[in-house]
Design an enzyme around this catalytic site. Structure first.
Site, PDB file in Angstrom:
ATOM      1  N   ARG A  93     -24.718 -20.040 -43.843  1.00 45.68           N
ATOM      2  CA  ARG A  93     -25.918 -20.019 -44.688  1.00 45.68           C
ATOM      3  C   ARG A  93     -25.587 -20.392 -46.127  1.00 45.68           C
ATOM      4  O   ARG A  93     -26.314 -21.164 -46.771  1.00 45.68           O
ATOM      5  CB  ARG A  93     -26.568 -18.635 -44.609  1.00 45.68           C
ATOM      6  CG  ARG A  93     -26.995 -18.254 -43.193  1.00 45.68           C
ATOM      7  CD  ARG A  93     -27.285 -16.768 -43.053  1.00 45.68           C
ATOM      8  NE  ARG A  93     -28.410 -16.363 -43.860  1.00 45.68           N
ATOM      9  CZ  ARG A  93     -28.756 -15.094 -44.061  1.00 45.68           C
ATOM     10  NH1 ARG A  93     -28.030 -14.102 -43.525  1.00 45.68           N
ATOM     11  NH2 ARG A  93     -29.797 -14.796 -44.794  1.00 45.68           N
ATOM     12  N   ILE A 117     -22.468 -10.839 -36.574  1.00 49.13           N
ATOM     13  CA  ILE A 117     -23.387 -11.905 -36.955  1.00 49.13           C
ATOM     14  C   ILE A 117     -24.594 -11.227 -37.598  1.00 49.13           C
ATOM     15  O   ILE A 117     -24.881 -10.056 -37.339  1.00 49.13           O
ATOM     16  CB  ILE A 117     -23.801 -12.795 -35.769  1.00 49.13           C
ATOM     17  CG1 ILE A 117     -24.367 -11.982 -34.607  1.00 49.13           C
ATOM     18  CG2 ILE A 117     -22.644 -13.638 -35.294  1.00 49.13           C
ATOM     19  CD1 ILE A 117     -24.825 -12.842 -33.428  1.00 49.13           C
ATOM     20  N   ASP A 118     -25.282 -11.951 -38.462  1.00 52.51           N
ATOM     21  CA  ASP A 118     -26.353 -11.363 -39.252  1.00 52.51           C
ATOM     22  C   ASP A 118     -27.524 -10.894 -38.387  1.00 52.51           C
ATOM     23  O   ASP A 118     -27.723 -11.380 -37.265  1.00 52.51           O
ATOM     24  CB  ASP A 118     -26.869 -12.370 -40.283  1.00 52.51           C
ATOM     25  CG  ASP A 118     -25.781 -12.808 -41.254  1.00 52.51           C
ATOM     26  OD1 ASP A 118     -24.894 -11.985 -41.546  1.00 52.51           O
ATOM     27  OD2 ASP A 118     -25.829 -13.969 -41.715  1.00 52.51           O
ATOM     28  N   LYS A 119     -28.309  -9.984 -38.922  1.00 54.40           N
ATOM     29  CA  LYS A 119     -29.449  -9.411 -38.216  1.00 54.40           C
ATOM     30  C   LYS A 119     -30.337 -10.484 -37.587  1.00 54.40           C
ATOM     31  O   LYS A 119     -30.716 -10.388 -36.422  1.00 54.40           O
ATOM     32  CB  LYS A 119     -30.271  -8.551 -39.179  1.00 54.40           C
ATOM     33  CG  LYS A 119     -31.573  -8.035 -38.600  1.00 54.40           C
ATOM     34  CD  LYS A 119     -32.393  -7.315 -39.661  1.00 54.40           C
ATOM     35  CE  LYS A 119     -33.748  -6.916 -39.099  1.00 54.40           C
ATOM     36  NZ  LYS A 119     -34.615  -6.281 -40.138  1.00 54.40           N
TER      37      LYS A 119
END
Length: 305
Positions: free
Chosen positions: A238, A137-139
């Site tokens: 997103r 999962i993204d930062k």
């Protein structure tokens, strides 16, 4: 040394060599490609050329990719929110701001650094930089991900991801008021042709991507939604929410600049479900929204009163 062969097809007109290669080599930056060209590691139709060479259909490209420099991931003691662990896997709740795995130039402070201090028995399928990492999962996205402790668990969990049999539900605050209660975005995602740091809905060098969503709550200018992943492409939620013109609040890459006061996108991986690779038991985990998202929702509700 690895040798990569590319035959150029599907171009409309002509395009720069470095752009063509970086589009074909999905995980390779354009600057890295330009460095290879500068080092004369790239030939087109048998000839050394410059980065601004304009490719055309039928061109044959050969790249001699040098062996990567050996990298060592350092174990770092850190507090991890591990909500489940056994001999095969663990499920961790990742905070906002933490990168999942090291990359050249960013070798410390990641979840993998912490995991290596927590346990030494992580699967090696994804190599030295991503031990145990089945999915990411993204930062600045918070929430759950599963980590494999051995290769059998990694392969089993990875196949479930590929077969779309895992459960991955996210919650997000998005811009705009979505009028319908549920919907599905079925739109392929690939690298953005104008910005290599972004993904986009595109028919070129893309992969199928499907996101289902349900409206949980509406406000004057925002909507609180549940997003359910059928596929797991980079930045999928997103990109898809921006594509239907309801971008995730706080998203610095795909959303508007003036938004809610939050450090990063208001997106949380809330629910994760899978079949245990050894016991074949159905397992499902949930995590609470992070405090910053809870505060945002409380503020939006107060403004509605």
């Amino acid at each position: 040394m690895e040798q990569v062969y590319i035959k150029v097809t599907g171009l409309e007109g002509r395009d720069r060599l470095d752009k063509v290669i970086s589009n074909e080599q999905g995980d390779t930056s354009r600057s890295q490609v330009q460095q290879w060209i500068k080092e004369q590691r790239v030939k087109v139709n048998g000839n050394i050329v410059k980065a601004n060479y304009k490719c055309t259909d039928g061109d044959e490209i050969i790249i001699e990719i040098p062996e990567p420099e050996p990298l060592e991931v350092i174990a770092e003691s850190m507090v991890l929110d591990i909500i489940y662990e056994d001999e095969d896997l663990l499920v961790v709740n990742k905070p906002r701001g933490m990168v999942v795995h090291p990359a050249p130039g960013h070798m410390t402070g990641t979840l993998v650094n912490g995991l290596m201090a927590h346990c030494q028995d992580l699967s090696g399928i994804n190599g030295v930089l991503r031990p145990g990492i089945v999915h990411r999962i993204d930062k600045d996205t918070t929430g759950l991900l599963v980590v494999a402790k051995n290769d059998h668990a990694h392969q089993h969990l990875g196949q479930q991801m590929k077969d779309k049999s895992t459960t991955r539900k996210y919650e997000a605050i998005v811009h705009g008021v979505i009028p319908h209660n549920k919907g599905t975005v079925d739109a392929p995602i690939g690298r953005d042709a104008q910005d290599r740091q972004k993904m986009a809905v595109t028919d070129k060098n893309s992969k199928d991507a499907v996101t289902h969503f349900n409206v949980l709550e509406r406000f004057n200018a925002y909507t609180f939604v549940e997003c359910i992943l059928e596929t797991g492409r980079t930045h999928q939620i997103r990109v898809h929410m921006n594509y239907i013109e309801y971008p995730v609040a706080g998203d610095p890459k795909y959303g508007p600049k003036k938004t809610l006061p939050i450090s990063g996108q208001a997106l949380h991986a809330k629910t994760l479900g899978f079949i245990h690779p050894r016991t074949e038991e159905e397992m499902e985990f949930t995590s609470d929204l992070p405090e910053d998202m809870t505060t945002l929702l409380d503020d939006l509700r107060r403004n509605e009163a």
